[in-house]
Scaffold this motif. Structure first.
Motif, PDB file in Angstrom:
ATOM      1  N   PHE A 281      -8.360-150.953   4.153  1.00  0.00           N
ATOM      2  CA  PHE A 281      -9.668-151.162   4.456  1.00  0.00           C
ATOM      3  C   PHE A 281     -10.260-150.215   5.999  1.00  0.00           C
ATOM      4  CE2 PHE A 281      -8.894-154.956   2.229  1.00  0.00           C
ATOM      5  CZ  PHE A 281     -10.029-154.949   1.623  1.00  0.00           C
ATOM      6  N   GLU A 282      -9.192-149.647   6.665  1.00  0.00           N
ATOM      7  CA  GLU A 282      -9.673-148.896   7.625  1.00  0.00           C
ATOM      8  C   GLU A 282     -10.529-147.579   7.205  1.00  0.00           C
ATOM      9  OE1 GLU A 282      -8.014-146.591  11.611  1.00  0.00           O
ATOM     10  OE2 GLU A 282      -6.764-148.106  10.521  1.00  0.00           O
ATOM     11  N   LYS A 283      -9.667-147.306   6.155  1.00  0.00           N
ATOM     12  CA  LYS A 283     -10.396-145.988   5.577  1.00  0.00           C
ATOM     13  C   LYS A 283     -11.560-146.274   4.739  1.00  0.00           C
ATOM     14  CE  LYS A 283      -6.288-142.990   4.791  1.00  0.00           C
ATOM     15  NZ  LYS A 283      -6.444-142.415   6.402  1.00  0.00           N
ATOM     16  N   ILE A 284     -11.849-147.295   4.256  1.00  0.00           N
ATOM     17  CA  ILE A 284     -12.914-147.688   3.835  1.00  0.00           C
ATOM     18  C   ILE A 284     -14.063-147.812   4.693  1.00  0.00           C
ATOM     19  CG2 ILE A 284     -14.273-149.423   2.666  1.00  0.00           C
ATOM     20  CD1 ILE A 284     -12.070-150.272   1.067  1.00  0.00           C
ATOM     21  N   LEU A 285     -13.620-148.511   5.713  1.00  0.00           N
ATOM     22  CA  LEU A 285     -14.845-148.726   7.101  1.00  0.00           C
ATOM     23  C   LEU A 285     -14.888-146.918   7.565  1.00  0.00           C
ATOM     24  CD1 LEU A 285     -13.411-151.445   8.964  1.00  0.00           C
ATOM     25  CD2 LEU A 285     -15.487-151.486   7.722  1.00  0.00           C
ATOM     26  N   ASP A 286     -13.833-146.012   7.597  1.00  0.00           N
ATOM     27  CA  ASP A 286     -14.522-144.821   8.192  1.00  0.00           C
ATOM     28  C   ASP A 286     -15.238-144.106   7.504  1.00  0.00           C
ATOM     29  OD1 ASP A 286     -12.215-145.339  10.008  1.00  0.00           O
ATOM     30  OD2 ASP A 286     -10.776-143.988   9.212  1.00  0.00           O
ATOM     31  N   PHE A 287     -15.220-144.277   6.071  1.00  0.00           N
ATOM     32  CA  PHE A 287     -16.199-143.795   5.112  1.00  0.00           C
ATOM     33  C   PHE A 287     -17.280-144.172   5.323  1.00  0.00           C
ATOM     34  CE2 PHE A 287     -18.856-144.120   1.226  1.00  0.00           C
ATOM     35  CZ  PHE A 287     -18.772-142.790   0.686  1.00  0.00           C
TER      36      PHE A 287
ATOM     37  N   LEU B 171     -18.730-142.580   8.623  1.00  0.00           N
ATOM     38  CA  LEU B 171     -19.002-141.258   8.744  1.00  0.00           C
ATOM     39  C   LEU B 171     -20.273-140.868   7.685  1.00  0.00           C
ATOM     40  CD1 LEU B 171     -15.468-140.033   8.926  1.00  0.00           C
ATOM     41  CD2 LEU B 171     -16.881-140.135  10.773  1.00  0.00           C
ATOM     42  N   ASN B 172     -20.471-141.702   6.926  1.00  0.00           N
ATOM     43  CA  ASN B 172     -21.593-141.156   5.730  1.00  0.00           C
ATOM     44  C   ASN B 172     -22.691-142.078   5.965  1.00  0.00           C
ATOM     45  OD1 ASN B 172     -20.265-139.439   3.721  1.00  0.00           O
ATOM     46  ND2 ASN B 172     -18.464-140.902   4.071  1.00  0.00           N
ATOM     47  N   LEU B 173     -22.875-142.575   7.232  1.00  0.00           N
ATOM     48  CA  LEU B 173     -24.135-143.319   7.705  1.00  0.00           C
ATOM     49  C   LEU B 173     -24.503-144.599   6.636  1.00  0.00           C
ATOM     50  CD1 LEU B 173     -26.053-140.339   8.583  1.00  0.00           C
ATOM     51  CD2 LEU B 173     -24.615-141.282   9.789  1.00  0.00           C
ATOM     52  N   LYS B 174     -23.476-145.337   6.499  1.00  0.00           N
ATOM     53  CA  LYS B 174     -23.542-146.460   5.222  1.00  0.00           C
ATOM     54  C   LYS B 174     -23.702-147.823   5.989  1.00  0.00           C
ATOM     55  CE  LYS B 174     -24.184-143.604   1.954  1.00  0.00           C
ATOM     56  NZ  LYS B 174     -25.543-143.132   1.707  1.00  0.00           N
TER      57      LYS B 174
ATOM     58  N   LEU C 137     -19.995-137.531  15.383  1.00  0.00           N
ATOM     59  CA  LEU C 137     -20.003-138.804  14.867  1.00  0.00           C
ATOM     60  C   LEU C 137     -18.694-139.347  14.862  1.00  0.00           C
ATOM     61  CD1 LEU C 137     -21.633-141.216  13.703  1.00  0.00           C
ATOM     62  CD2 LEU C 137     -21.577-140.179  11.377  1.00  0.00           C
ATOM     63  N   LYS C 138     -17.775-138.235  14.385  1.00  0.00           N
ATOM     64  CA  LYS C 138     -16.105-138.665  13.997  1.00  0.00           C
ATOM     65  C   LYS C 138     -15.681-139.160  15.460  1.00  0.00           C
ATOM     66  CE  LYS C 138     -12.149-136.914  11.692  1.00  0.00           C
ATOM     67  NZ  LYS C 138     -11.846-135.839  10.730  1.00  0.00           N
ATOM     68  N   LYS C 139     -15.950-138.390  16.505  1.00  0.00           N
ATOM     69  CA  LYS C 139     -15.391-138.547  17.755  1.00  0.00           C
ATOM     70  C   LYS C 139     -15.808-139.981  18.360  1.00  0.00           C
ATOM     71  CE  LYS C 139     -13.097-136.702  21.142  1.00  0.00           C
ATOM     72  NZ  LYS C 139     -11.535-136.671  21.000  1.00  0.00           N
ATOM     73  N   SER C 140     -17.010-140.285  17.990  1.00  0.00           N
ATOM     74  CA  SER C 140     -17.601-141.671  18.442  1.00  0.00           C
ATOM     75  C   SER C 140     -16.728-142.645  17.589  1.00  0.00           C
ATOM     76  CB  SER C 140     -19.167-141.684  18.306  1.00  0.00           C
ATOM     77  OG  SER C 140     -19.810-141.156  18.912  1.00  0.00           O
ATOM     78  N   LEU C 141     -16.381-142.404  16.661  1.00  0.00           N
ATOM     79  CA  LEU C 141     -15.628-143.317  15.897  1.00  0.00           C
ATOM     80  C   LEU C 141     -14.495-143.758  16.399  1.00  0.00           C
ATOM     81  CD1 LEU C 141     -15.124-145.068  13.160  1.00  0.00           C
ATOM     82  CD2 LEU C 141     -14.266-143.157  12.108  1.00  0.00           C
TER      83      LEU C 141
END
Length: 169
Positions: A122-128, A131-134, A28-32
């Motif tokens: 905001f990028e860190k928020i989007l990453d969260f 990566l946490n399926l939200k 999932l992280k690589k897909s990001l």
């Protein structure tokens, strides 16, 4: 990729991306990373497919050798299914990425236009959220922007088609 995309934009050429997720050893992280690359490119159209291991190909044989092919029938190229059992990419994550890919691209492309300090935050928020399926929660917050973006892209595509029809050789 970014250089060529920039050249296409300078020439007013529409960009479409064709993305594949769920490859062997992907996560999932690589897909990001692929989502963010698409966000930087800002394509007019985005297609997302889940990897299918064709027999007698390098990746097909690799999947067979690794024993990660499950007995699943996939009848449609764009189906949200995978016949692979990936160690680093559980099916739940893969289906999530498939269903949320385009919206996250649009949201990241919006955030990437912010000044650097806000962009990083905001990028860190989007990453969260990714990566946490939200994604559902995030899409509710960004729904007005996503609707606006979809409408504006459709208008742009319509105008582009009209321009192309009017070109005389």
């Amino acid at each position: 990729i970014l250089k060529v995309a920039g050249m296409c934009k300078e020439l007013d050429l529409a960009i479409y991306t064709f993305n594949m997720i769920g490859l062997p050893y992907e996560s999932l992280k690589k897909s990001l990373e692929t989502v963010k690359l698409n966000a930087l490119i800002e394509p007019l159209g985005i297609q997302v497919s889940i990897f299918y291991p064709y027999p007698n190909t390098f990746l097909g044989e690799l999947c067979k050798k690794e024993g990660i092919i499950e007995d699943v029938i996939i009848s449609n190229y764009g189906e949200a299914k995978s016949m692979l059992k990936l160690k680093n990419y559980p099916k739940e994550h893969l289906i999530y990425a498939f269903g949320n890919f385009k919206d996250f691209v649009r949201i990241y492309s919006f955030v990437f236009k912010f000044p650097k300090v806000l962009r990083v935050f905001f990028e860190k928020i989007l990453d969260f959220f990714w990566l946490n399926l939200k994604g559902k929660i995030l899409k509710i917050f960004f729904l007005p922007y996503l609707v606006y973006k979809e409408i504006s892209l459709r208008i742009y595509a319509k105008n582009l088609r009209t321009k192309i029809k009017n070109v005389r050789f």
